[in-house]
Structure formats: C-alpha cells, structure tokens
Design an enzyme around this catalytic site. Structure first.
Site, PDB file in Angstrom:
ATOM      1  N   ASP A   1      38.256  80.201  -5.911  1.00 45.98           N
ATOM      2  CA  ASP A   1      38.500  78.887  -6.478  1.00 45.98           C
ATOM      3  C   ASP A   1      37.002  78.103  -6.336  1.00 45.98           C
ATOM      4  OD1 ASP A   1      39.817  76.212  -7.121  1.00 45.98           O
ATOM      5  OD2 ASP A   1      39.682  75.744  -4.928  1.00 45.98           O
TER       6      ASP A   1
ATOM      7  N   ASN B   1      35.497  70.903 -15.335  1.00 46.96           N
ATOM      8  CA  ASN B   1      33.777  70.618 -14.984  1.00 46.96           C
ATOM      9  C   ASN B   1      33.382  71.784 -14.434  1.00 46.96           C
ATOM     10  OD1 ASN B   1      33.830  67.688 -15.968  1.00 46.96           O
ATOM     11  ND2 ASN B   1      35.245  67.484 -14.392  1.00 46.96           N
TER      12      ASN B   1
ATOM     13  N   ASP C   1      36.253  74.071  -6.359  1.00 43.37           N
ATOM     14  CA  ASP C   1      36.346  72.678  -5.458  1.00 43.37           C
ATOM     15  C   ASP C   1      36.823  73.055  -4.250  1.00 43.37           C
ATOM     16  OD1 ASP C   1      35.358  71.403  -7.765  1.00 43.37           O
ATOM     17  OD2 ASP C   1      37.373  71.334  -8.747  1.00 43.37           O
TER      18      ASP C   1
HETATM   19  C1  BG6 Z   1      40.711  71.582  -9.058  1.00 44.61           C
HETATM   20  C2  BG6 Z   1      40.623  70.465  -8.018  1.00 44.61           C
HETATM   21  O1  BG6 Z   1      39.689  72.589  -8.723  1.00 44.61           O
HETATM   22  O2  BG6 Z   1      40.312  71.108 -10.383  1.00 44.61           O
HETATM   23  C3  BG6 Z   1      41.597  69.273  -8.350  1.00 44.61           C
HETATM   24  O3  BG6 Z   1      41.023  71.131  -6.786  1.00 44.61           O
HETATM   25  C4  BG6 Z   1      41.425  68.838  -9.862  1.00 44.61           C
HETATM   26  O4  BG6 Z   1      41.768  68.453  -7.580  1.00 44.61           O
HETATM   27  C5  BG6 Z   1      41.479  69.999 -10.617  1.00 44.61           C
HETATM   28  O5  BG6 Z   1      42.138  67.790 -10.093  1.00 44.61           O
HETATM   29  C6  BG6 Z   1      41.081  69.371 -12.015  1.00 44.61           C
HETATM   30  O6  BG6 Z   1      39.529  69.174 -12.102  1.00 44.61           O
HETATM   31  P1  BG6 Z   1      38.893  68.326 -13.313  1.00 44.61           P
HETATM   32  O7  BG6 Z   1      37.301  68.650 -13.177  1.00 44.61           O
HETATM   33  O8  BG6 Z   1      39.067  69.162 -14.473  1.00 44.61           O
HETATM   34  O9  BG6 Z   1      39.135  66.933 -13.379  1.00 44.61           O
HETATM   35 MG    MG Z   2      40.279  73.996  -4.354  1.00 46.25          MG
END
Ligand code: BG6
Ligand code: MG
Length: 219
Positions: free
Chosen positions: A8, A117, A10
């Site tokens: 993963d 992102n 984040d």
């Molecule tokens: C995950 C995070 O990796 O991505 C979540 O742990 C987040 O908290 C999800 O909501 C979606 O991310 P993004 O950047 O597309 O808004």
């Molecule tokens: Mg995570």
C-alpha cells in the site's frame, strides 16, 4: 513461498496518511463538524467518497450527491497542494534501503493503492524507480476491502497471489490482501490491532521474514 511484495502507499511507504488527515480535518472545520483521529484511522484504505461518508457521520443534515462531490473536490485540492511539497526526503531512508534490499534478494515489488493521487506521490518521492508494477485508484472499480487492487497487482507481477505478501496499514487493506489469497502483512495501526498474518513493527522487519530467493537480481 513469498516471491512478491505488494505495498500500500499512504501510511506504508510514505506518510501521506497524515496529509489526508489534515485535509479532511480542514474540510470538517469549514463545515463545523468534528473529525477525530479515530475517524481518520477509519479512512485508511477507504476511497475518497467513502472517507467523506465517515466525515459526514457527525452531521445532522443530509447532502446531495453534487454537494458531496464538491466537498470531496475541496478536500482533494487541499491534499494535492500539500503533495506539491513532497520530495524524496519524505521517504524514510530505511524504507528505501528495505525496498532496495528486497529487490536485490530477488523479490518482485508492486504497489496496490486506493489513491487516485498515487502517480504524483511516486514521481515526487522517486519511489516509482523502486517498484516493478503499480496499481492505483484509477485502475480499480472497487476499493479495499475488496481484493481487486491486490489481485490486479499480483497479475501484473505475473505471480499467483498465494506467492505474494500484501503490506497495508489499514484494516480494510489487510482484509483486501487476505481475501486476495496473499499473506496479509499489517503495519502501523493494523499491526497494533494484530490484524495481519505478519504484524510488522516497521517495514525493515520484512528483511527478517523474506530471505534471499534463488537467483536474486542486480539493481
Ligand atoms: C488510500 C488512503 O490510500 O487512498 C485513503 O488510505 C484515501 O485515506 C484513499 O481516501 C483515496 O485517496 P485519493 O488520493 O484518491 O483521494
Ligand atoms: Mg494506507
């Protein structure tokens, strides 16, 4: 036997989990709603719109889909502004060393992130150079805990999921990796909860669990 590691992003490879938290907190503040660390932890691994629902638990009014999309966009703008500040220095040195050593030992490395992102984060931090394959929120239709993202990563690594370990800090992510058929390696809050088959106190602990494979590779 584990031959592939699927990470993963984040909260595992980089501390963008804290940036997500701050961006949701800012939105909640503007809406006059509470947003606790506990809610922030429940957003780990959950899609953007799913996370918004967790934030709106504290509201006593309902919102239209259009209003919700606007709120999610506001959070994302705030989050992306913070991502622009990311540099390779934001990836702990130990993390980079661990990934390099796993590659040297012959493991294939993949990414399984729910985030749309992920691309900008990987580029800004230089992590893209250390990963063989990447699957992110733009390539999946079902967010964790559904196994889709880990299954797709195993497929791209050309390994059966049973030969991979999925590393995640979210309960939803650990469940996703396990349902995919991988060894579920928990880290951070998920490890503290004892949710994984492996519960890692830090990423470098993988080096004790993943011995060199036959025919490791040069970097
Ligand atoms: C995950 C995070 O990796 O991505 C979540 O742990 C987040 O908290 C999800 O909501 C979606 O991310 P993004 O950047 O597309 O808004
Ligand atoms: Mg995570």
């Amino acid at each position: 036997m584990v031959r592939g590691l699927v990470f993963d992003l984040d909260g595992v490879l980089v501390h963008t989990d804290e940036l997500h938290y701050r961006a949701w907190k800012a939105l909640a503040g503007r809406l006059g709603l509470p947003f606790t660390r506990e809610q922030g932890d429940r957003c780990r691994g959950v899609s953007r719109m799913g996370s918004l629902e967790i934030l709106l638990e504290g509201s006593n009014r309902s919102y239209t889909e259009r209003e919700k999309l606007r709120m999610a966009e506001e959070k994302n703008d705030c989050y992306r502004a913070q991502l622009q500040e990311l540099t390779p220095g934001d990836v702990p040195e130990r993390t980079v060393e661990t990934l390099r050593e796993l590659r040297r030992r012959g493991y294939r490395l993949g990414l399984a992130s729910s985030s749309k992102n992920a691309g900008v984060i990987l580029t800004r931090t230089g992590l893209d150079a250390l990963l063989d394959r990447v699957v992110d929120g733009n390539q999946i239709t079902r967010s964790k805990p559904d196994p889709e993202v880990f299954l797709r990563a195993a497929q791209l690594l050309e390994l059966p999921p049973e030969d991979c370990a999925g590393v995640d800090d979210a309960l939803a992510g650990v469940e996703s990796a396990r349902t995919a058929g991988m060894t579920a390696a928990a880290i951070g809050p998920a490890a503290l909860a004892g949710a994984g088959d492996w519960n890692l106190e830090c990423l470098a602990r993988l080096l004790d669990l993943c011995p060199p494979l036959e025919g490791g590779r040069d970097l």
